[in-house]
Design a protein around this motif. Structure first.
Motif, mmCIF file in Angstrom:
data_model
loop_
_atom_site.group_PDB
_atom_site.id
_atom_site.type_symbol
_atom_site.label_atom_id
_atom_site.label_comp_id
_atom_site.label_asym_id
_atom_site.label_seq_id
_atom_site.Cartn_x
_atom_site.Cartn_y
_atom_site.Cartn_z
ATOM 1 N N LEU A 1 -19.013 142.709 51.031
ATOM 2 C CA LEU A 1 -17.927 143.109 51.922
ATOM 3 C C LEU A 1 -18.256 142.785 53.377
ATOM 4 C CD1 LEU A 1 -15.313 144.658 52.599
ATOM 5 C CD2 LEU A 1 -16.637 146.783 52.446
ATOM 6 N N TYR A 2 -17.293 142.173 54.066
ATOM 7 C CA TYR A 2 -17.410 141.886 55.491
ATOM 8 C C TYR A 2 -16.355 142.703 56.239
ATOM 9 C CZ TYR A 2 -20.192 137.855 54.054
ATOM 10 O OH TYR A 2 -21.151 137.049 53.499
ATOM 11 N N VAL A 3 -16.795 143.471 57.227
ATOM 12 C CA VAL A 3 -15.878 144.255 58.053
ATOM 13 C C VAL A 3 -15.952 143.694 59.467
ATOM 14 C CG1 VAL A 3 -15.215 146.556 58.842
ATOM 15 C CG2 VAL A 3 -16.346 146.284 56.624
ATOM 16 N N TYR A 4 -14.848 143.166 59.949
ATOM 17 C CA TYR A 4 -14.826 142.509 61.256
ATOM 18 C C TYR A 4 -14.669 143.533 62.377
ATOM 19 C CZ TYR A 4 -13.460 139.336 64.994
ATOM 20 O OH TYR A 4 -13.394 138.655 66.181
ATOM 21 N N GLN A 5 -15.238 143.238 63.529
ATOM 22 C CA GLN A 5 -15.234 144.164 64.662
ATOM 23 C C GLN A 5 -13.823 144.630 65.019
ATOM 24 O OE1 GLN A 5 -17.244 141.629 67.496
ATOM 25 N NE2 GLN A 5 -15.336 140.727 68.234
ATOM 26 N N GLY A 6 -13.643 145.939 65.014
ATOM 27 C CA GLY A 6 -12.341 146.529 65.304
ATOM 28 C C GLY A 6 -11.531 146.846 64.065
ATOM 29 N N GLN A 7 -11.861 146.209 62.948
ATOM 30 C CA GLN A 7 -11.162 146.496 61.696
ATOM 31 C C GLN A 7 -11.382 147.944 61.284
ATOM 32 O OE1 GLN A 7 -12.257 143.817 58.520
ATOM 33 N NE2 GLN A 7 -11.152 144.964 56.960
ATOM 34 N N GLU A 8 -12.596 148.449 61.548
ATOM 35 C CA GLU A 8 -12.925 149.825 61.178
ATOM 36 C C GLU A 8 -12.218 150.850 62.061
ATOM 37 O OE1 GLU A 8 -15.911 148.943 64.422
ATOM 38 O OE2 GLU A 8 -14.630 147.867 63.012
ATOM 39 N N LEU A 9 -11.536 150.372 63.108
ATOM 40 C CA LEU A 9 -10.747 151.247 63.976
ATOM 41 C C LEU A 9 -9.251 151.093 63.724
ATOM 42 C CD1 LEU A 9 -12.586 150.551 67.368
ATOM 43 C CD2 LEU A 9 -13.090 152.345 65.697
ATOM 44 N N GLY A 10 -8.895 150.106 62.915
ATOM 45 C CA GLY A 10 -7.479 149.815 62.717
ATOM 46 C C GLY A 10 -6.869 149.137 63.927
ATOM 47 N N MET A 11 -7.674 148.337 64.653
ATOM 48 C CA MET A 11 -7.116 147.597 65.786
ATOM 49 C C MET A 11 -6.023 146.656 65.297
ATOM 50 S SD MET A 11 -10.407 146.807 68.278
ATOM 51 C CE MET A 11 -9.459 145.664 69.287
ATOM 52 N N ARG A 12 -4.984 146.515 66.109
ATOM 53 C CA ARG A 12 -3.816 145.733 65.699
ATOM 54 C C ARG A 12 -3.553 144.573 66.651
ATOM 55 N NH1 ARG A 12 0.368 150.746 66.665
ATOM 56 N NH2 ARG A 12 -0.581 151.486 68.590
ATOM 57 N N ASN A 13 -2.587 143.743 66.286
ATOM 58 C CA ASN A 13 -2.191 142.624 67.138
ATOM 59 C C ASN A 13 -1.689 143.130 68.492
ATOM 60 O OD1 ASN A 13 -2.738 140.987 64.963
ATOM 61 N ND2 ASN A 13 -0.662 140.191 64.741
ATOM 62 N N VAL A 14 -1.756 142.260 69.486
ATOM 63 C CA VAL A 14 -1.239 142.634 70.804
ATOM 64 C C VAL A 14 0.276 142.809 70.710
ATOM 65 C CG1 VAL A 14 -3.115 141.388 71.920
ATOM 66 C CG2 VAL A 14 -0.896 140.261 71.628
ATOM 67 N N PRO A 15 0.878 143.536 71.633
ATOM 68 C CA PRO A 15 2.315 143.838 71.538
ATOM 69 C C PRO A 15 3.206 142.603 71.684
ATOM 70 C CG PRO A 15 1.204 145.320 73.081
ATOM 71 C CD PRO A 15 0.242 144.218 72.770
ATOM 72 N N PRO A 16 4.402 142.643 71.100
ATOM 73 C CA PRO A 16 5.348 141.524 71.226
ATOM 74 C C PRO A 16 5.767 141.268 72.669
ATOM 75 C CG PRO A 16 6.016 143.015 69.457
ATOM 76 C CD PRO A 16 4.907 143.697 70.195
ATOM 77 N N GLU A 17 5.635 142.282 73.524
ATOM 78 C CA GLU A 17 6.088 142.142 74.912
ATOM 79 C C GLU A 17 5.172 141.240 75.746
ATOM 80 O OE1 GLU A 17 7.708 145.485 72.906
ATOM 81 O OE2 GLU A 17 5.588 145.127 73.407
ATOM 82 N N TRP A 18 3.961 141.003 75.270
ATOM 83 C CA TRP A 18 3.060 140.144 76.041
ATOM 84 C C TRP A 18 3.617 138.724 76.114
ATOM 85 C CZ3 TRP A 18 -2.910 140.824 75.291
ATOM 86 C CH2 TRP A 18 -3.265 142.144 75.611
ATOM 87 N N SER A 19 3.528 138.123 77.272
ATOM 88 C CA SER A 19 4.000 136.749 77.428
ATOM 89 C C SER A 19 3.009 135.776 76.790
ATOM 90 C CB SER A 19 4.164 136.411 78.910
ATOM 91 O OG SER A 19 2.894 136.299 79.532
ATOM 92 N N ALA A 20 3.456 134.570 76.544
ATOM 93 C CA ALA A 20 2.592 133.553 75.934
ATOM 94 C C ALA A 20 1.410 133.219 76.833
ATOM 95 C CB ALA A 20 3.404 132.296 75.636
ATOM 96 N N GLU A 21 1.556 133.457 78.129
ATOM 97 C CA GLU A 21 0.476 133.147 79.069
ATOM 98 C C GLU A 21 -0.734 134.061 78.885
ATOM 99 O OE1 GLU A 21 3.715 130.949 79.925
ATOM 100 O OE2 GLU A 21 3.760 133.157 79.913
ATOM 101 N N GLU A 22 -0.562 135.172 78.187
ATOM 102 C CA GLU A 22 -1.683 136.081 77.925
ATOM 103 C C GLU A 22 -2.614 135.540 76.837
ATOM 104 O OE1 GLU A 22 -2.480 138.662 79.575
ATOM 105 O OE2 GLU A 22 -0.676 139.433 80.561
ATOM 106 N N TYR A 23 -2.122 134.604 76.042
ATOM 107 C CA TYR A 23 -2.918 134.066 74.938
ATOM 108 C C TYR A 23 -3.877 133.006 75.478
ATOM 109 C CZ TYR A 23 0.326 136.476 71.825
ATOM 110 O OH TYR A 23 1.059 137.438 71.173
ATOM 111 N N LYS A 24 -5.154 133.112 75.114
ATOM 112 C CA LYS A 24 -6.196 132.268 75.704
ATOM 113 C C LYS A 24 -6.795 131.244 74.736
ATOM 114 C CE LYS A 24 -5.778 134.794 79.386
ATOM 115 N NZ LYS A 24 -4.979 134.278 80.528
ATOM 116 N N ASP A 25 -6.575 131.422 73.453
ATOM 117 C CA ASP A 25 -7.171 130.509 72.474
ATOM 118 C C ASP A 25 -6.549 129.119 72.592
ATOM 119 O OD1 ASP A 25 -8.641 129.655 70.159
ATOM 120 O OD2 ASP A 25 -6.796 129.895 69.008
ATOM 121 N N VAL A 26 -7.363 128.080 72.436
ATOM 122 C CA VAL A 26 -6.879 126.710 72.603
ATOM 123 C C VAL A 26 -5.774 126.386 71.601
ATOM 124 C CG1 VAL A 26 -8.684 125.743 71.095
ATOM 125 C CG2 VAL A 26 -7.601 124.299 72.846
ATOM 126 N N GLU A 27 -5.862 126.919 70.391
ATOM 127 C CA GLU A 27 -4.811 126.675 69.402
ATOM 128 C C GLU A 27 -3.488 127.266 69.876
ATOM 129 O OE1 GLU A 27 -4.528 127.080 64.620
ATOM 130 O OE2 GLU A 27 -4.723 128.984 65.700
#
Length: 298
Positions: free
Chosen positions: A89-115
């Protein structure tokens, strides 16, 4: 050890690029995990178990429901599944807290990943005057971008979620929910009727370790081949057995316990810290995103 990726491709359009989106149901979760559980047992192989990593969105947002009403229940449902399947079993950082996706209200400019940056640029270049397509592109970023698993881990309710000092700017904005979704709050939660997601994970991992002959090394049997909302299975060793019933839907479901389940006692669930009060035979009601664990006859 086999690393499978079918579970993280479940919401892709078949045969298409990762940045696509489609609906799915529990039947597909069942088919993916039951196939690989059974195959590795029959062929003397070994599974890796993960539903979240740095290249995928948050599991609670992808597989269940990350609304304020259902986020905790959904995170615990996934915990019940992951801590009771065979393999490493692999538990990724934040998964054990139930961290979720960022809110829909965030603009696309907040996203930093090259993809994410390249996808957003491509869609705007291809459809500069098509609001519907651009809105969908933004929606897809909010659902599937890799950025969601790369926001700073939420340690406390302090500035930047305690990830860094207040006068330091992290590489990416902290998720807006950090004041209520953080490790400190979950570690210190003291409610006899309700475990935090972190406390639930700790209990689940302890249970997995205590009963490793069943959950890590034991046999696997699907209990319901046809249900579109409930993933139910039985795990067994030579000396003990357990049954899982997992409702992967926002609907209340009437589920008939199969004879093969041979349920003795419901011992854990994600709606209460104690033992669920459910019948051990016949039809039971599963609440939205409810997961149950029972002892069973071998």
């Amino acid at each position: 050890m086999i690393f499978i990726f079918e579970q993280v491709d479940i919401d892709n359009e078949p045969g298409k690029y990762r940045m696509t989106l489609r609906d799915w149901d529990a039947d597909e979760i069942r088919k993916i995990f039951s196939h690989w559980q059974r195959l590795m047992i029959d062929k003397d192989g070994w599974n890796s178990l993960f539903v979240e990593n740095h290249d995928n969105p948050r599991s609670v947002s992808r597989y269940c429901n990350d609304s304020d009403e259902f986020r905790e229940l959904s995170a615990k449902l996934l915990c019940l599944m992951m801590t009771t399947l065979a393999g490493t079993l692999y538990v990724y950082q934040g998964q054990e807290l139930g961290m979720r996706n960022v809110p829909p209200e965030w603009s696309a400019e907040e996203y930093k990943d090259v993809e994410s940056i390249n996808y957003w640029k491509k869609m705007n270049n291809m459809y500069p005057n098509d609001k519907e397509k651009i809105d969908f592109a933004h929606h897809l970023l909010q659902r599937k971008a890799r950025d969601h698993s790369r926001t700073p881990v939420q340690w406390t309710a302090e500035a930047h979620a305690g990830f860094c000092k207040e006068d330091v700017t992290p590489w990416m904005r902290v998720n807006d929910d950090y004041k209520t979704v953080n490790a400190e709050a979950q570690r210190n939660q003291n409610d006899p009727d309700k475990l935090s997601v972190l406390q639930f994970w700790k209990r689940g991992l302890a249970n997995r370790k205590e009963h490793k002959d069943v959950f890590v090394y034991g046999d696997f049997q699907v209990l319901d081949e046809n249900d579109k909302k409930v993933f139910a299975y039985k795990r067994a060793s030579e000396t003990e057995a357990f049954v899982l019933a997992l409702n992967f839907s926002k609907d209340e479901v009437k589920w008939e316990i199969p004879e093969a389940a041979k349920v003795k006692k419901w011992v854990a669930g994600n709606y209460t810290a104690g033992q669920p009060d459910k019948p051990t035979s016949g039809t039971i009601t599963l609440k939205p995103y409810e997961g149950l664990l029972a002892t069973s006859e071998i």
